[in-house]
Every structure is written in structure tokens, then in C-alpha cells.
Design a protein around this motif. Structure first.
Motif, PDB file in Angstrom:
ATOM      1  N   ASP A   1     -16.859   9.945   0.859  1.00 40.66           N
ATOM      2  CA  ASP A   1     -15.639  10.580   0.371  1.00 40.66           C
ATOM      3  C   ASP A   1     -14.447  10.131   1.212  1.00 40.66           C
ATOM      4  N   VAL A   2     -13.362   9.830   0.523  1.00 43.25           N
ATOM      5  CA  VAL A   2     -12.139   9.348   1.172  1.00 43.25           C
ATOM      6  C   VAL A   2     -10.956  10.176   0.697  1.00 43.25           C
ATOM      7  N   HIS A   3     -10.101  10.554   1.625  1.00 42.70           N
ATOM      8  CA  HIS A   3      -8.842  11.218   1.299  1.00 42.70           C
ATOM      9  C   HIS A   3      -7.704  10.224   1.487  1.00 42.70           C
ATOM     10  N   VAL A   4      -6.803  10.201   0.525  1.00 41.33           N
ATOM     11  CA  VAL A   4      -5.602   9.372   0.643  1.00 41.33           C
ATOM     12  C   VAL A   4      -4.387  10.292   0.702  1.00 41.33           C
ATOM     13  N   LYS A   5      -3.623  10.158   1.776  1.00 40.94           N
ATOM     14  CA  LYS A   5      -2.417  10.961   1.957  1.00 40.94           C
ATOM     15  C   LYS A   5      -1.316  10.057   2.484  1.00 40.94           C
ATOM     16  N   GLY A   6      -0.216  10.037   1.795  1.00 44.91           N
ATOM     17  CA  GLY A   6       0.883   9.166   2.190  1.00 44.91           C
ATOM     18  C   GLY A   6       0.501   7.702   2.140  1.00 44.91           C
ATOM     19  N   GLY A   7      -0.447   7.375   1.251  1.00 40.61           N
ATOM     20  CA  GLY A   7      -0.899   5.990   1.103  1.00 40.61           C
ATOM     21  C   GLY A   7      -1.917   5.556   2.133  1.00 40.61           C
ATOM     22  N   VAL A   8      -2.291   6.450   3.071  1.00 36.99           N
ATOM     23  CA  VAL A   8      -3.260   6.118   4.117  1.00 36.99           C
ATOM     24  C   VAL A   8      -4.622   6.695   3.731  1.00 36.99           C
ATOM     25  N   ALA A   9      -5.643   5.834   3.703  1.00 34.22           N
ATOM     26  CA  ALA A   9      -6.996   6.244   3.314  1.00 34.22           C
ATOM     27  C   ALA A   9      -7.838   6.518   4.555  1.00 34.22           C
TER      28      ALA A   9
ATOM     29  N   MET B   1      -9.088  -0.399  -1.335  1.00 35.33           N
ATOM     30  CA  MET B   1     -10.142   0.382  -1.975  1.00 35.33           C
ATOM     31  C   MET B   1      -9.669   0.804  -3.369  1.00 35.33           C
ATOM     32  N   SER B   2     -10.464   1.633  -4.028  1.00 27.35           N
ATOM     33  CA  SER B   2     -10.171   2.004  -5.413  1.00 27.35           C
ATOM     34  C   SER B   2      -8.831   2.703  -5.571  1.00 27.35           C
ATOM     35  N   ALA B   3      -8.351   3.348  -4.499  1.00 26.70           N
ATOM     36  CA  ALA B   3      -7.096   4.099  -4.583  1.00 26.70           C
ATOM     37  C   ALA B   3      -5.866   3.218  -4.658  1.00 26.70           C
ATOM     38  N   ALA B   4      -5.989   1.927  -4.380  1.00 24.08           N
ATOM     39  CA  ALA B   4      -4.837   1.028  -4.445  1.00 24.08           C
ATOM     40  C   ALA B   4      -4.229   1.086  -5.847  1.00 24.08           C
ATOM     41  N   GLY B   5      -2.932   1.323  -5.900  1.00 25.00           N
ATOM     42  CA  GLY B   5      -2.242   1.424  -7.173  1.00 25.00           C
ATOM     43  C   GLY B   5      -2.158   2.828  -7.721  1.00 25.00           C
ATOM     44  N   LEU B   6      -2.868   3.755  -7.075  1.00 22.63           N
ATOM     45  CA  LEU B   6      -2.868   5.147  -7.513  1.00 22.63           C
ATOM     46  C   LEU B   6      -2.221   6.030  -6.447  1.00 22.63           C
ATOM     47  N   GLY B   7      -2.137   7.307  -6.694  1.00 21.78           N
ATOM     48  CA  GLY B   7      -1.470   8.207  -5.765  1.00 21.78           C
ATOM     49  C   GLY B   7      -2.412   8.817  -4.753  1.00 21.78           C
ATOM     50  N   ASP B   8      -1.906   9.760  -4.002  1.00 20.29           N
ATOM     51  CA  ASP B   8      -2.718  10.500  -3.040  1.00 20.29           C
ATOM     52  C   ASP B   8      -3.792  11.290  -3.773  1.00 20.29           C
ATOM     53  N   GLY B   9      -4.902  11.558  -3.063  1.00 17.10           N
ATOM     54  CA  GLY B   9      -5.984  12.327  -3.685  1.00 17.10           C
ATOM     55  C   GLY B   9      -7.309  12.024  -3.039  1.00 17.10           C
ATOM     56  N   CYS B  10      -8.386  12.405  -3.714  1.00 18.44           N
ATOM     57  CA  CYS B  10      -9.754  12.217  -3.219  1.00 18.44           C
ATOM     58  C   CYS B  10     -10.411  11.073  -3.970  1.00 18.44           C
ATOM     59  N   TYR B  11     -11.054  10.181  -3.227  1.00 21.41           N
ATOM     60  CA  TYR B  11     -11.672   8.991  -3.800  1.00 21.41           C
ATOM     61  C   TYR B  11     -13.021   8.752  -3.129  1.00 21.41           C
ATOM     62  N   LYS B  12     -13.693   7.690  -3.549  1.00 19.34           N
ATOM     63  CA  LYS B  12     -14.955   7.268  -2.960  1.00 19.34           C
ATOM     64  C   LYS B  12     -14.812   5.843  -2.433  1.00 19.34           C
TER      65      LYS B  12
ATOM     66  N   SER C   1      -7.785   0.412   2.596  1.00 20.42           N
ATOM     67  CA  SER C   1      -6.343   0.612   2.476  1.00 20.42           C
ATOM     68  C   SER C   1      -5.967   0.784   1.016  1.00 20.42           C
ATOM     69  N   THR C   2      -4.694   1.062   0.802  1.00 10.46           N
ATOM     70  CA  THR C   2      -4.128   1.049  -0.547  1.00 10.46           C
ATOM     71  C   THR C   2      -3.139  -0.108  -0.674  1.00 10.46           C
ATOM     72  N   LEU C   3      -3.290  -1.080   0.183  1.00 15.80           N
ATOM     73  CA  LEU C   3      -2.375  -2.211   0.302  1.00 15.80           C
ATOM     74  C   LEU C   3      -2.532  -3.185  -0.860  1.00 15.80           C
ATOM     75  N   THR C   4      -1.449  -3.876  -1.188  1.00 14.78           N
ATOM     76  CA  THR C   4      -1.496  -5.025  -2.091  1.00 14.78           C
ATOM     77  C   THR C   4      -1.002  -6.249  -1.331  1.00 14.78           C
ATOM     78  N   MET C   5      -1.300  -7.425  -1.852  1.00 18.43           N
ATOM     79  CA  MET C   5      -0.911  -8.644  -1.137  1.00 18.43           C
ATOM     80  C   MET C   5       0.604  -8.820  -1.074  1.00 18.43           C
ATOM     81  N   ILE C   6       1.317  -8.427  -2.119  1.00 19.58           N
ATOM     82  CA  ILE C   6       2.770  -8.574  -2.060  1.00 19.58           C
ATOM     83  C   ILE C   6       3.359  -7.635  -1.005  1.00 19.58           C
ATOM     84  N   GLN C   7       2.774  -6.460  -0.834  1.00 18.81           N
ATOM     85  CA  GLN C   7       3.226  -5.552   0.225  1.00 18.81           C
ATOM     86  C   GLN C   7       2.942  -6.148   1.600  1.00 18.81           C
ATOM     87  N   ALA C   8       1.758  -6.743   1.774  1.00 17.80           N
ATOM     88  CA  ALA C   8       1.419  -7.374   3.049  1.00 17.80           C
ATOM     89  C   ALA C   8       2.372  -8.530   3.351  1.00 17.80           C
TER      90      ALA C   8
END
Length: 389
Positions: free
Chosen positions: A298-306, A282-293, A317-324
Motif C-alpha cells: 500500500d502506498v499513500h500519495v500526498k503532495g505528489g510524494v509517494a 508508479m501507477s499514481a503518476a498522472g493522477l492525484g493524491d490518494g491510496c495506491y499499490k 515517484s509520480t514523476l514524468t520525464m518532462i518534469q525531470a
């Protein structure tokens, strides 16, 4: 951005379709001109020479299920936003992707199609937008996951026909609940028109998925998530996916969506070519914890979990392909060349672009990822052009 597309990289381990070999690559005009195994050849005259420093060269990743990244998502219709998503995911090794929607109004979905078609016409040298993946709105209200239940609709073949007529070849995948009224007819139509029919956010039982596969269903999105689970007396959607060789399984390998043992079970059950890694980012990929859409939710991201702010469901998720890719290597017994198939070769085959990309081979596009020996990205190229400098 590096504009020269003629270059030569040596002292690198090439992750090929069936092996890893130390060697070198020659790229000319955005195409892999030569694959040198073992002894290194001389660099062509005038080519930029790169020392691979003993790292790895992989085929670029192809993400079939991605909603956004770096603060943007595909539902926020904007060419600048689409470019931001492509740029971010390219920096993480993705060279091709499907712009993935969420369950939304017909008008909003048509807006995404229009913007994606325009973006394809003038997109820069970032991750290539191969097409669109419509995730919904024809899903089950019992398994909405992070989809907005307000926009769930029964399968509408007339809508899809209209979209395909207006944007021929743009829709590459459509996710739906096969048990919904009218779904089998739509699945058959999708299959006949070269669009991947995928099961997801579904309450289907085992028998319904088997029937859907006979009509042309050939994929299951984020397997184990938002579908009827495997039970020894009711195998459900998950059981059908595990046992039907004709169904390709997407999996989110982030350590949150699926237990590593379930991923290992999937890898043992499925043919090697029938598993693909996705991010569902989702949009939070590459960014830190916080509130997103995610869409309108509304989505909360904490510890990288959305998670959805209201219901608490996992929300992309906040996943990237290299992480996967690295997660699969750490939590399975796959060799790097086998994991590369899941991230590159298999999605290329699913999208019928295997002749052009998805592996390191002479004559294919130079869609490539160079990493160090711990698979940390050094550089990504799309059609021979470096994208993350």
C-alpha cells in the motif's frame, strides 16, 4: 491520433546532440528525412505543415526505470494496463521505456515477461516498450526501499537463463545487490549476454562495487537512494558510483528523492554520457493524491510524494520525464541540449538503440517531442505518428 507520418515542422528550435539551432524538420514514413538548420527549406509536396511557433523540438525521452502510470502498473499483468502506461508517458514526452518490475515471486515476474513480450508484438503508436527492467528480486533485505521483503531471493542464475531463453532479447536490465551470494557470477553472465547489470537496493561497500564493475556491472539505479551512502572513510556504493567512470548513474530528479546539490555533485563527478534521468514512476503518476499499490504494498500519495503506507519509505515517484528534464534545467547549469542527453541520448546508447533513436538526426526514427518555449509539451511523435491529440 494523427495517422499521416509525412510532415514538416518549421519555426522551431532544434535541440541537437551538441547544440540548439533554429530550423526545420522533414519527416517521411516515420523517419527524419531532413534536418534544416538556419534557413528553412520548402515543405515537401503533400506533407502536413506545422508551425513550431518558436518552440523547441527534442528527441523523445527514453525512460529506463518506470513501474507504471495513469492508474496502471506493470505488475498488474494486463495488455490494457500496459497500453495505458505507454499512452500516458507518451503524452509526457516519453517515446521509449523499459517495463520495470518490483521484487515479486518468480511466477509473477514470469507473468510480466509474458505480457511484455505479447505487448511488444501489437503495441500501438504510444511509447515503445523497448524491453523489461527486472528490479529485484535479488536485492538486499537491508535496503528494501519500497520492495516487498517477502520475495527477496539470492541471485539465481538458472532463473535468468531460463527467462532469457524463453524471451530472448526482452530483458534489457537487471538490478541486484552485488554483495549477495552468487551475484558476481550473475553479473558476468549478464554482461556477456548484453543485459545491463545494475546495482541497487544494496548494502555493498566501495570495494565490492569496484569488484562488481570488473565483472561487468555498468549501472546503478536511482543513485543515492536505497544504497550505502558516501562517507569520507567509507565511500560505500554511492562513492563507488561517483568515482567509477564505467558505471552509469540513474537519478530521480524530482526534488524529493535527491537534494539538488547532490545532483549537481553527480553531474560534476560523472562523464557526460554516464548519467541518465529516470522517473521510477508508479501507477499514481498522472493522477492525484490518494491510496495506491506498488506491487502488493500500500502506498499513500500526498503532495505528489509517494510513500509506503506502513513504513513511510519513499515508494517510487509520480514523476514524468518532462518534469525531470525541467527540474535539471532549473537546478543545474546544464544547457537544454546537455539535459537532453541525460533524458534521450544516454539511455539510447545504454540500450544499444542509438543508431535508431535518441537524437535528432537524418535517418533516425522520428521519435520527437515539440514543446513551447517554457518546455511545456505540445505534441509527441513515435515513429512519426502523433500520440497525444
Amino acid at each position: 491520433m494523427e495517422h499521416g507520418s509525412n510532415w514538416y515542422i518549421h519555426n522551431v528550435h532544434l535541440i541537437l546532440e551538441n547544440s540548439i539551432d533554429k530550423g526545420a524538420l522533414t519527416v517521411e514514413d516515420g523517419i527524419i528525412a531532413a534536418v534544416h538548420i538556419g534557413e528553412e527549406a520548402e515543405a515537401p509536396e503533400g506533407a502536413t505543415v506545422i508551425d513550431g511557433e518558436g518552440g523547441y523540438m527534442l528527441p523523445g525521452f527514453i525512460d529506463m526505470h518506470v513501474h507504471g502510470g495513469d492508474g496502471s502498473e506493470y505488475m498488474n499483468i494486463s495488455l490494457e494496463g500496459y497500453e495505458a502506461i505507454s499512452r500516458f508517458h507518451a503524452s509526457q514526452g516519453t517515446t521509449g521505456l523499459l517495463a520495470t518490475t518490483v521484487t515479486a515471486s518468480r511466477e509473477d515476474i514470469e507473468g510480466v515477461l509474458a505480457c511484455a513480450a505479447e505487448f511488444q508484438e501489437h503495441s500501438g503508436a504510444y511509447a515503445r516498450l523497448i524491453g523489461v527492467h527486472l528490479e529485484g528480486p535479488f536485492i538486499s533485505p537491508k535496503w528494501p526501499g519500497a520492495q516487498n521483503p517477502a520475495y527477496i531471493a539470492k541471485p539465481q542464475l538458472s532463473w535468468v537463463k531460463s527467462w532469457n531463453e524463453h524471451y530472448p532479447g526482452l530483458i534489457r536490465q537487471l538490478t541486484l545487490a552485488p554483495e549477495a551470494e552468487g551475484a558476481m557470477e550473475l553479473i558476468s553472465w549478464l554482461d556477456k549476454h548484453g543485459i545491463i547489470a545494475a546495482a541497487g537496493h544494496t548494502d555493498a561497500d566501495y570495494e565490492t562495487i569496484v569488484e562488481a564493475a570488473e565483472h561487468g556491472l555498468s549501472q546503478a539505479v536511482h543513485v543515492f537512494n536505497a544504497m550505502t551512502p558516501l562517507h569520507h572513510r567509507k565511500p560505500g556504493t554511492a562513492g563507488a558510483v561517483l568515482t567509477q567512470d564505467s558505471i552509469c548513474a540513474e537519478v530521480i530528479a524530482d526534488g524529493h528523492h535527491v537534494h539538488p546539490a547532490a545532483i549537481r555533485l553527480l553531474l560534476k563527478a560523472k562523464p557526460a554520457e554516464q548519467v541518465v534521468l529516470i522517473t521510477d514512476a508508479m501507477s499514481a503518476a498522472g493522477l492525484g493524491d490518494g491510496c495506491y499499490k506498488l506491487g502488493e504494498l500500500d502506498v499513500h500519495v500526498k503532495g505528489g510524494v509517494a510513500t509506503l503506507a506502513k513504513e513511510g519509505n519513499l515508494a517510487g515517484s509520480t514523476l514524468t520525464m518532462i518534469q525531470a528534464f525541467r527540474y535539471i534545467l532549473e537546478h543545474s547549469d546544464l544547457e537544454p541540449w546537455q539535459a537532453s542527453r541525460l533524458a534521450s541520448g544516454n539511455p539510447a546508447r545504454r540500450l544499444h538503440i542509438w543508431e535508431q533513436t535518441g537524437s535528432i538526426a537524418e535517418g533516425k526514427l522520428a521519435d520527437l517531442v515539440w514543446t513551447d518555449n517554457e518546455f511545456r509539451i505540445r505534441k509527441t511523435w513515435v515513429s512519426g505518428l502523433a500520440v497525444n491529440e
